[in-house]
Design an enzyme around this catalytic site. Structure first.
Site, short mmCIF file in Angstrom:
data_model
loop_
_atom_site.label_atom_id
_atom_site.label_comp_id
_atom_site.label_asym_id
_atom_site.label_seq_id
_atom_site.Cartn_x
_atom_site.Cartn_y
_atom_site.Cartn_z
N HIS A 146 -6.22 -5.69 -2.79
CA HIS A 146 -7.06 -5.80 -1.59
C HIS A 146 -7.38 -7.26 -1.26
O HIS A 146 -8.22 -7.52 -0.42
CB HIS A 146 -8.34 -4.98 -1.76
CG HIS A 146 -8.07 -3.49 -1.76
ND1 HIS A 146 -9.04 -2.54 -1.96
CD2 HIS A 146 -6.92 -2.80 -1.55
CE1 HIS A 146 -8.50 -1.33 -1.90
NE2 HIS A 146 -7.22 -1.45 -1.66
N ASN B 35 -3.15 8.93 4.46
CA ASN B 35 -2.06 8.09 4.98
C ASN B 35 -2.57 7.19 6.08
O ASN B 35 -1.85 6.33 6.55
CB ASN B 35 -0.92 8.96 5.54
CG ASN B 35 -1.24 9.48 6.93
OD1 ASN B 35 -2.32 9.26 7.44
ND2 ASN B 35 -0.31 10.16 7.52
N ARG C 68 0.82 -1.20 0.00
CA ARG C 68 0.00 0.00 0.00
C ARG C 68 0.87 1.27 0.00
O ARG C 68 0.56 2.25 -0.66
CB ARG C 68 -0.93 -0.02 1.22
CG ARG C 68 -1.78 1.23 1.33
CD ARG C 68 -2.99 0.98 2.23
NE ARG C 68 -3.75 2.21 2.41
CZ ARG C 68 -3.80 2.89 3.54
NH1 ARG C 68 -3.14 2.48 4.61
NH2 ARG C 68 -4.50 4.00 3.62
N HIS D 200 0.78 4.38 -2.65
CA HIS D 200 0.64 5.79 -2.25
C HIS D 200 1.82 6.62 -2.74
O HIS D 200 1.66 7.77 -3.11
CB HIS D 200 0.49 5.91 -0.74
CG HIS D 200 -0.89 5.60 -0.25
ND1 HIS D 200 -1.48 6.24 0.81
CD2 HIS D 200 -1.81 4.71 -0.69
CE1 HIS D 200 -2.71 5.77 1.00
NE2 HIS D 200 -2.92 4.83 0.12
#
Ligand code: HEM
Ligand SMILES: *[C@@H]1O[C@H](CO)[C@@H](O)[C@H](O)[C@H]1NC(C)=O
Ligand SMILES: *[C@@H]1O[C@H](CO)[C@@H](O)[C@H](O)[C@H]1NC(C)=O
Ligand SMILES: *[C@@H]1O[C@H](CO)[C@@H](O)[C@H](O)[C@H]1NC(C)=O
Ligand SMILES: CC(=O)N[C@H]1CO[C@H](CO)[C@@H](O)[C@@H]1O
Length: 322
Positions: A191, A92, A60, A64
Site C-alpha cells: 500500500h 474486485n 493488487r 487477489h
C-alpha cells in the site's frame, strides 16, 4: 538433488501417469519458450510507460489471484451465463489491468502456443511493472504455475481480506494461506503505491461507531485532509493510499502508519498487536523493506500453486479451455 527428483518423477509418472513437480523454479520456460520472460517484460514496460497506474493495478491483481484458489489466474476468468467469476465479486472493486495480461498472452501464444500459463504471466507482469516504474529489480519470480479451471465470485468474497478487518481476522486470513504475521505486515507495505476508494474508509471519518464520530486511531490532521477528499459516507472518490509518497515504492507506508496515517482500518490494525507493531517499527527503512518484501512476495506467489500436470495452460486468460 535435481536428478533424484527427476528420477522420482519418472518413476511416479510411469506408475500412475502423473508427475506433479510441486515446486516452482527459476526460468521454467528456459527450453519450452525461451523468450517468455523477456516478452512479458517488454510488453509490460511499454504499457507502464503510458499508464503509471499499472504497477499498483497488477500488484493488487496478483494478490487477489493468489488468495483465491492459489496463484492460478482464476482472477482473470470472465463470468459465464451459469457462473459468476471472482472478477465480478465485490472485493474486485476497481481491479484493473486485465487487458494488459491479454495483450501479453496473445504475444506469448504467437511465440509458443500453449506453453506459458496465465498465472505465471500475471506474476511476472506484476513484478516487471513495479520494477520498471521504480527502476530496481524488486523481487524474483519463480515460474511453472499452471492455470485453474474454476473461478467463483463467492470464493473471492470469502478469501480476499476486507479493509474493515481487525488484526486477528487479518492474521487468520494470512495464516489460512500459509503466511505469517511477518508476511502480513511486510506485504501490507504494497500500500506504499496506489489508490483507495473513499467508501472503504469514510466510516473512519464520519461515523465510526454510529455516533457521527471519527476513528480515534486515525491522525486528526490526516482525517481532516481526507474529509476534504471524501465529502460523505457515500462518496466514491479515490485518494492516494500512502500520503505524500504514493508514487514511490518505498518504506514510507510504515513511517506513515506509525504516525496513525494508515488509510484503512486493516492498515491501522497492524499497530494493535504487539508483535505486528514491532515489525512495523522494523520496516521504517526502504532497504530493509525491499529485502523483506522480496521474500514475502516469493511466498505469496507460491500459495497453493498448480504445477506438473495439474490444471491447464489456458489459451485465453479470460476463458477456461473447452
Ligand atoms: C492485508 C490485507 C489487505 C487488505 C485488507 C487490502 C485492501 C485493499 C483495498 C481495500 C484497496 C483499495 C481498493 C479500491 O479502493 O478499489 C487496496 C489497494 C491495493 N492493494 Fe491491498 N489489501 C491488503 C493486502 C494487500 C497485499 C498483500 C497486496 C500486494 C502484495 C496489496 C496491494 C494493493 C495495491 C497495490 C493496491 C492499490 C491498487 C490500485 O491503486 O490500483 N494489498 N487494498
Ligand atoms: C449453462 O447451464 C446449462 C444447463 O445446466 C447448460 O445447458 C449450458 O450449456 C451452460 N452454459 C454455459 C455457458 O456453461
Ligand atoms: C475481530 O473481528 C472478529 C470478526 O468480526 C470478531 O469475532 C473478533 O471478536 C474481533 N477481535 C477483536 C480483538 O476485536
Ligand atoms: C451513523 O450510524 C448510525 C448507526 O448505524 C446510523 O443510525 C446513522 O444514520 C449514521 N449516520 C449517518 C450520517 O449516516
Ligand atoms: C473490473 C470488474 O470486473 N469489475 C466488476 C466487479 O464486480 C462488480 C459486481 O460486484 C461488477 O459490476 C464489475 O464490473
Amino acid at each position: 538433488m535435481k536428478s533424484a527428483f527427476i528420477f522420482a518423477c519418472v518413476v511416479v509418472w510411469t506408475v500412475v501417469g502423473v508427475c506433479q513437480a510441486g515446486d516452482l523454479r527459476k526460468n521454467f520456460y528456459r527450453t519450452s519458450c525461451p523468450s517468455a520472460e523477456a516478452t512479458v517484460k517488454k510488453i509490460t514496460e511499454k504499457l507502464v510507460a503510458s499508464n503509471p497506474d499499472l504497477p499498483a493495478d497488477l500488484l493488487r491483481m496478483h494478490f487477489h489471484d493468489c488468495f483465491v484458489r492459489g496463484c492460478d489466474a482464476s482472477v482473470l476468468i470472465t463470468s459465464t451465463a451459469n457462473s459468476t467469476a471472482e472478477k465480478d465479486a465485490i472485493p474486485n472493486l476497481s481491479l484493473q489491468g486485465f487487458e494488459v495480461i491479454d495483450e501479453i498472452k496473445t504475444e506469448l501464444e504467437n511465440k509458443c502456443a500453449g506453453k506459458v500459463s496465465c498465472a505465471d504471466t500475471l506474476a511476472l507482469a506484476a513484478r516487471d511493472a513495479v520494477s520498471f516504474q521504480f527502476q530496481k529489480p524488486m523481487w524474483e519470480v519463480l515460474t511453472g504455475r499452471r492455470d485453474g479451471k474454476v473461478s467463483l465470485a463467492s470464493e473471492a468474497l470469502a478469501n480476499i481480506p476486507s479493509p474493515f478487518l481487525n488484526f486477528s481476522s487479518l492474521l487468520q486470513s494470512f495464516k489460512s494461506k500459509g503466511l505469517t504475521v511477518h508476511d502480513l505486515v511486510v506485504l501490507s507495505g504494497a500500500h506504499t503505491i496506489g489508490h483507495g476508494n473513499c467508501i472503504l474508509f469514510s466510516n473512519r471519518l464520519y461515523n465510526f461507531t454510529g455516533k457521527g464520530d471519527q476513528d480515534p486511531s486515525l491522525d486528526p490532521t490526516y482525517a481532516a485532509f481526507l474529509k476534504t477528499k471524501c465529502q460523505s459516507l457515500s462518496d466514491t472518490t479515490t485518494v492516494d493510499m500512502d500520503p505524500g509518497s504514493s508514487k514511490n515504492f518505498d518504506a514510507s507506508y510504515f513511517v506513515n502508519l506509525k504516525q496513525k496515517k494508515g488509510l484503512f482500518q486493516s492498515d491501522a490494525a497492524l499497530l494493535t498487536d504487539k508483535q505486528s507493531n514491532k515489525i512495523v517499527g522494523e520496516l521504517q527503512k526502504s532497504t530493509d523493506f525491499f529485502k523483506e518484501f522480496a521474500q514475502s512476495m516469493k511466498r505469496m506467489g507460491a500459495i497453493e500453486v498448480l504445477t506438473g500436470n495439474s490444471g491447464e495452460i489456458r489459451k485465453k486468460c479470460g476463458v477456461i479451455n473447452s
